[in-house]
Design a protein around this motif. Sequence first.
Motif, short mmCIF file in Angstrom:
data_model
loop_
_atom_site.label_atom_id
_atom_site.label_comp_id
_atom_site.label_asym_id
_atom_site.label_seq_id
_atom_site.Cartn_x
_atom_site.Cartn_y
_atom_site.Cartn_z
N ILE A 4 42.30 34.93 39.84
CA ILE A 4 43.14 35.04 38.41
C ILE A 4 44.00 34.00 38.38
O ILE A 4 44.68 33.59 38.96
CB ILE A 4 43.67 36.30 38.67
CG1 ILE A 4 42.80 37.58 38.83
CG2 ILE A 4 44.84 36.69 37.34
CD1 ILE A 4 43.71 38.88 39.37
N ASP A 19 49.26 36.80 33.09
CA ASP A 19 47.79 36.35 32.96
C ASP A 19 47.89 35.09 31.91
O ASP A 19 48.48 35.31 30.98
CB ASP A 19 47.04 37.33 32.49
CG ASP A 19 46.72 38.54 33.57
OD1 ASP A 19 47.52 38.83 34.23
OD2 ASP A 19 45.66 39.25 33.02
N ASP A 102 43.82 34.78 44.29
CA ASP A 102 43.13 35.49 44.85
C ASP A 102 43.19 37.04 44.81
O ASP A 102 44.35 37.39 45.24
CB ASP A 102 42.66 35.06 46.29
CG ASP A 102 41.47 35.91 46.87
OD1 ASP A 102 41.06 36.80 46.47
OD2 ASP A 102 40.96 35.24 48.02
N GLU A 103 42.31 37.79 44.14
CA GLU A 103 42.97 39.19 43.84
C GLU A 103 43.18 39.99 45.11
O GLU A 103 43.85 40.70 45.01
CB GLU A 103 41.67 40.00 43.05
CG GLU A 103 42.12 41.05 42.55
CD GLU A 103 41.14 41.33 41.46
OE1 GLU A 103 41.41 42.13 40.58
OE2 GLU A 103 39.91 41.21 41.62
N ASN A 104 42.63 39.49 46.39
CA ASN A 104 42.74 40.12 47.64
C ASN A 104 44.31 39.90 48.07
O ASN A 104 44.75 40.56 49.04
CB ASN A 104 41.89 39.40 48.77
CG ASN A 104 40.59 39.92 48.21
OD1 ASN A 104 40.08 41.06 47.61
ND2 ASN A 104 39.55 38.89 48.77
N ILE A 106 46.84 40.18 46.09
CA ILE A 106 47.90 40.97 45.22
C ILE A 106 48.01 42.62 45.86
O ILE A 106 46.97 42.98 46.14
CB ILE A 106 47.26 40.89 43.94
CG1 ILE A 106 47.08 39.41 43.21
CG2 ILE A 106 48.38 41.71 42.82
CD1 ILE A 106 46.34 39.34 42.04
N LYS A 108 48.87 45.96 45.20
CA LYS A 108 48.74 46.80 43.92
C LYS A 108 49.70 48.00 43.95
O LYS A 108 50.09 48.23 44.86
CB LYS A 108 47.42 47.63 43.64
CG LYS A 108 46.12 46.76 43.42
CD LYS A 108 46.09 45.91 42.07
CE LYS A 108 45.11 45.10 42.10
NZ LYS A 108 45.22 43.89 41.35
#
Length: 153
Positions: A4, A19, A102-104, A106, A108
């Motif tokens: 992202i 974003d 990398d989304e990993n 982040i 949540k």
Amino acid sequence: MAIIDVVVFEIGGTLYALDIHLAREIVEMMPITPVPRAPLHIAGIINLRGEITNIIKLNEILALPENEDRENQKIIVLMSDESGGSNLGIIVDNVHSVIQVDENTIDKMDSAFSKEAYVRGIIKERSDLDGEEKTELIIWIDLGLILNALKEE
């Protein structure tokens, strides 16, 4: 694994991200014309290359203190389709960079908490300063939730 792209900016000494596809451009601070009887979060309007653009104070919406040092302030102009067709910009204390995340990496947020705080997650950005590895926390804000909340007001 999804990558992202986010814009990292600062408000009140804390790093935030949104974003990249939400941002049309980043402009230097310019004189803002106040709008009479506007809510506190509306700074006013600017004339950006012949287009009237509404400017909001993101710090007011997020209940953060206003920074007295305005030297590095910028306006992040949002894509008009993201802001309901109107020209909209947000004031930030400074823009740091555009990074790929990398989304990993982040974390949540709990959904009950994130809706109240407008937070999508926490980005853990590793940096190597002077041979010392450091992890900075960047709050990834949910601008869509913020804009929806503003429309409902």
